[in-house]
Design an enzyme around this catalytic site. Structure first.
Site, mmCIF file in Angstrom:
data_model
loop_
_atom_site.group_PDB
_atom_site.id
_atom_site.type_symbol
_atom_site.label_atom_id
_atom_site.label_comp_id
_atom_site.label_asym_id
_atom_site.label_seq_id
_atom_site.Cartn_x
_atom_site.Cartn_y
_atom_site.Cartn_z
ATOM 1 N N CYS A 60 13.382 11.856 6.508
ATOM 2 C CA CYS A 60 13.409 11.356 7.893
ATOM 3 C C CYS A 60 14.783 11.523 8.527
ATOM 4 C CB CYS A 60 12.939 9.911 7.953
ATOM 5 S SG CYS A 60 13.726 8.864 6.745
ATOM 6 N N LYS A 65 0.856 -1.187 0.000
ATOM 7 C CA LYS A 65 0.000 0.000 0.000
ATOM 8 C C LYS A 65 0.890 1.234 0.000
ATOM 9 C CE LYS A 65 -1.618 3.034 2.828
ATOM 10 N NZ LYS A 65 -1.775 4.208 1.970
ATOM 11 N N PRO A 112 -6.078 4.378 7.124
ATOM 12 C CA PRO A 112 -7.021 3.783 8.068
ATOM 13 C C PRO A 112 -7.829 2.622 7.477
ATOM 14 C CG PRO A 112 -7.082 6.176 8.195
ATOM 15 C CD PRO A 112 -6.201 5.836 7.027
ATOM 16 N N GLY A 120 -4.996 3.066 -1.543
ATOM 17 C CA GLY A 120 -6.096 3.437 -0.651
ATOM 18 C C GLY A 120 -5.571 4.216 0.536
ATOM 19 N N VAL A 170 -6.993 0.664 4.023
ATOM 20 C CA VAL A 170 -6.141 -0.373 3.416
ATOM 21 C C VAL A 170 -4.935 -0.683 4.317
ATOM 22 C CG1 VAL A 170 -4.674 -0.920 1.429
ATOM 23 C CG2 VAL A 170 -6.892 0.178 1.089
ATOM 24 N N GLY A 171 -4.286 0.369 4.845
ATOM 25 C CA GLY A 171 -3.121 0.147 5.711
ATOM 26 C C GLY A 171 -3.499 -0.669 6.937
ATOM 27 N N GLU A 214 10.419 1.872 10.065
ATOM 28 C CA GLU A 214 11.333 2.986 9.796
ATOM 29 C C GLU A 214 10.547 4.252 10.098
ATOM 30 O OE1 GLU A 214 14.393 2.695 9.095
ATOM 31 O OE2 GLU A 214 14.392 0.541 8.687
ATOM 32 N N GLU A 252 9.653 16.206 15.130
ATOM 33 C CA GLU A 252 9.981 16.091 13.700
ATOM 34 C C GLU A 252 9.055 17.038 12.942
ATOM 35 O OE1 GLU A 252 8.960 12.469 11.430
ATOM 36 O OE2 GLU A 252 11.008 12.559 10.677
HETATM 37 P P1 NDP Z 1 1.811 8.439 8.186
HETATM 38 O O1 NDP Z 1 2.752 7.729 9.076
HETATM 39 O O2 NDP Z 1 0.420 8.568 8.647
HETATM 40 O O3 NDP Z 1 1.754 7.683 6.758
HETATM 41 C C1 NDP Z 1 2.630 6.669 6.333
HETATM 42 C C2 NDP Z 1 1.836 5.525 5.713
HETATM 43 O O4 NDP Z 1 1.014 4.909 6.711
HETATM 44 C C3 NDP Z 1 0.884 5.987 4.617
HETATM 45 O O5 NDP Z 1 0.830 4.997 3.604
HETATM 46 C C4 NDP Z 1 -0.433 6.070 5.371
HETATM 47 O O6 NDP Z 1 -1.569 6.018 4.555
HETATM 48 C C5 NDP Z 1 -0.327 4.854 6.251
HETATM 49 N N1 NDP Z 1 -1.256 4.849 7.387
HETATM 50 C C6 NDP Z 1 -1.896 5.896 7.974
HETATM 51 N N2 NDP Z 1 -2.678 5.468 8.994
HETATM 52 C C7 NDP Z 1 -2.535 4.122 9.044
HETATM 53 C C8 NDP Z 1 -3.081 3.099 9.878
HETATM 54 N N3 NDP Z 1 -3.933 3.383 10.861
HETATM 55 N N4 NDP Z 1 -2.708 1.830 9.654
HETATM 56 C C9 NDP Z 1 -1.823 1.522 8.675
HETATM 57 N N5 NDP Z 1 -1.303 2.427 7.842
HETATM 58 C C10 NDP Z 1 -1.633 3.718 8.027
HETATM 59 O O7 NDP Z 1 2.435 9.831 7.832
HETATM 60 P P2 NDP Z 1 1.719 11.151 7.261
HETATM 61 O O8 NDP Z 1 1.682 11.027 5.798
HETATM 62 O O9 NDP Z 1 0.400 11.384 7.927
HETATM 63 O O10 NDP Z 1 2.730 12.280 7.740
HETATM 64 C C11 NDP Z 1 2.610 12.878 9.020
HETATM 65 C C12 NDP Z 1 3.951 13.147 9.625
HETATM 66 O O11 NDP Z 1 4.661 11.919 9.762
HETATM 67 C C13 NDP Z 1 4.883 13.989 8.796
HETATM 68 O O12 NDP Z 1 4.652 15.330 8.971
HETATM 69 C C14 NDP Z 1 6.223 13.558 9.290
HETATM 70 O O13 NDP Z 1 6.542 14.238 10.480
HETATM 71 C C15 NDP Z 1 6.035 12.120 9.586
HETATM 72 N N6 NDP Z 1 6.510 11.268 8.490
HETATM 73 C C16 NDP Z 1 7.719 10.732 8.628
HETATM 74 C C17 NDP Z 1 8.235 9.955 7.630
HETATM 75 C C18 NDP Z 1 9.587 9.396 7.757
HETATM 76 O O14 NDP Z 1 10.141 8.888 6.796
HETATM 77 N N7 NDP Z 1 10.177 9.465 8.926
HETATM 78 C C19 NDP Z 1 7.514 9.695 6.381
HETATM 79 C C20 NDP Z 1 6.209 10.309 6.348
HETATM 80 C C21 NDP Z 1 5.755 11.051 7.380
HETATM 81 P P3 NDP Z 1 -2.107 7.327 3.773
HETATM 82 O O15 NDP Z 1 -1.814 6.987 2.366
HETATM 83 O O16 NDP Z 1 -3.555 7.400 4.036
HETATM 84 O O17 NDP Z 1 -1.379 8.508 4.274
#
Ligand code: NDP
Length: 470
Positions: free
Chosen positions: A281, A172, A206, A203, A208-209, A247, A378
């Site tokens: 990150c 996903k 909340p 997707g 698909v993940g 990660e 972060e």
């Molecule tokens: P998320 O951690 O929410 O998203 C990462 C992935 O997880 C996406 O594919 C997301 O889906 C999915 N996801 C969201 N909720 C769930 C769940 N309940 N169960 C399983 N999978 C889920 O990051 P955000 O995109 O919301 O970013 C928010 C903050 O996170 C950023 O501002 C940053 O600080 C941090 N971040 C850090 C990263 C890193 O590499 N360290 C990478 C990305 C974000 P969806 O497609 O719906 O978003």
């Protein structure tokens, strides 16, 4: 530029219609226009994909390492043929300036994938310990959940390693950057990867993940993203004691010791903090500078930040693109707004910005309190915090004063810098500008994650180890 509408999911080696007609729109964060859409998958789509991955698991696990290596080599070839399209797609859905997109968003995952095509041949190495034969076996069906900041790299770091180890995968990708994932699946289809070995369900997190993380037939969940979501994914997998590798976030320190090459350390440090508009990150978002050259460092960092050209990611003059979304921009602006105790020396909320796009100006704060929100959270935007220190011990204490432990840097005379690097509680440290190594283990201490990606260590995450006594 043309719109990109993808209507199907990739399950069991075929493009298939999704369970629901719901779609997710894809926005260009520079033009702020929607230019594509993908299906909003459901838990039922996840069930089908996991079932396809399960059916393919035995066949792929029993393929010879040479066969798996050859299949990954073909996948690499088909993906490499799309390198230009990959860079442009990420430029459009994420806003990465094209030059950086070519090198990092397209070039890096291709390097990582070719590495895994070679490593696949070594995945079945065995060892003897006393009367035991120790064998490495594929972990099974992998659920991979990835974010938007380095969208193809984060996918390939999981998919390349998992396939090389003999696992099958349900992916996903992020709902914000799903289009580049389709290019990988176009390549997989063209390369003739066996049916069910690699499956795509687009997707929301909340839906698909969560369905992937909680699926009873997923053996291992590999997640990259925020620490908060990583926690939720771990909880979902804990009920069935499924292995999870994470990660997560970072708040890395760039330690500039008294005997460092100051100009280089500050310039490279600012570049690192603002790479991909700070949405990295490993970004060195805390610059720790010895008091003897603190003022000079602040001035130089402010000047370097002020020199950035913001604009259209497709304009070769652009050095800094927009943030990935309006939500991300507002979140970053919130951190700047609340940073009242630090001294703003570049950027800020009133700095001029391009007419369109989710921009935040490259922003530098000096005299940042190491315990403040700026230094602890972060931010994930182009915001750099500068903090002074008096001696190496204090530098180490400030650097380690974080719940994260992903990366970091040290500048100074070689032996002294190496000694400080060894004391940092992080998964990686670059000394005097040492280059990122895509084959070295990558991952975090503390709340930056569990497990390692990339190279042989990344492959080992997707294996079980069995001892056979004779
Ligand atoms: P998320 O951690 O929410 O998203 C990462 C992935 O997880 C996406 O594919 C997301 O889906 C999915 N996801 C969201 N909720 C769930 C769940 N309940 N169960 C399983 N999978 C889920 O990051 P955000 O995109 O919301 O970013 C928010 C903050 O996170 C950023 O501002 C940053 O600080 C941090 N971040 C850090 C990263 C890193 O590499 N360290 C990478 C990305 C974000 P969806 O497609 O719906 O978003």
């Amino acid at each position: 530029m043309t719109s990109v509408f993808r209507e199907q999911l990739y399950i069991g080696g075929q493009w298939v219609p999704p369970d629901s007609g719901e779609r997710i729109e894809v926005e260009n964060p520079y033009t702020e226009e929607v230019f594509g859409h993908v299906p909003a998958g459901t838990a039922e789509d996840v069930n089908l994909a996991v079932s396809a991955a399960r059916q393919a698991a035995d066949g792929w696990a029993s393929a010879s390492p040479a066969e798996r290596g050859a299949a990954l080599g073909h996948l690499h070839q088909a993906l490499a043929a799309r390198a230009g399209e990959i860079a442009e797609t990420v430029g459009r859905e994420l806003g990465t300036p094209l030059k950086v997109a070519k090198a990092v968003q397209a070039g890096l995952p291709l390097t990582v994938l070719s590495g895994y095509a070679e490593l696949a041949a070594r995945a079945s190495e065995e060892e003897t310990i006393g009367n035991s034969l120790v064998v490495h076996e594929p972990a099974g069906v992998v659920g991979a959940i990835t974010p938007w900041n380095y969208p193809l790299h984060q996918i390939v770091a999981k998919v390349g390693a998992a396939l090389a180890a003999g696992c099958t995968v349900v992916l996903k990708p992020s709902e914000m950057t799903p289009l580049v994932a389709y290019l990988l699946f176009d390549a997989a289809h063209e390369a003739g990867l066996p049916a069910g070995v690699l499956n795509l369900v687009t997707g929301t997190g909340p839906v698909v993940g969560a369905a992937i993380a909680g699926h009873p037939d997923v053996d291992l969940v590999s997640f990259t993203g925020s620490t908060a979501t990583g926690r939720a994914v771990s909880h979902a997998a804990a009920d069935r004691i499924a292995k999870v590798s994470l990660e997560l976030g970072g708040k890395s320190a760039n330690v500039i010791l008294a005997d460092a090459d100051l100009v280089k350390a500050v310039k490279v440090g600012v570049g690192n903090a603002f790479l991909n508009s700070g949405q990295t990150c490993t970004a060195w978002t805390r610059m720790l500078v010895h008091r003897s050259h603190y003022d000079e460092a602040v001035e130089l960092a402010a000047k370097t930040a002020a020199g950035y050209t913001l604009g259209d990611p497709f304009d070769p003059a652009t050095r800094l693109g927009p943030l990935a979304s309006a939500g991300q921009r507002d979140r970053v602006r919130g951190f700047i707004e609340r940073a009242s105790s630090a001294r703003l020396v570049a950027g800020g909320l009133d700095a001029p910005l391009p007419d369109t796009g989710h921009f935040v100006a490259p922003t530098v704060f000096a005299d940042v309190d190491p315990d403040s929100e700026l230094a602890q959270e972060e931010i994930f935007g182009p915001v750099l915090s500068i903090i002074p220190f008096g001696d190496d011990d204090e530098a180490v204490a400030i650097a380690n004063n974080s719940r994260y432990g992903l990366a970091g840097a040290v500048w100074g005379s070689t032996d002294r810098a190496l000694a400080v690097a060894r004391r940092l509680r992080t998964g990686a440290v670059d000394v005097n500008g040492g280059a990122f190594n895509p084959f070295a283990p990558f991952g975090g201490y503390k709340q930056s994650g569990i497990g390692r990606e990339l190279g042989a260590y990344g492959l080992a995450e997707f294996q079980q180890v069995k001892a056979i006594q004779r």
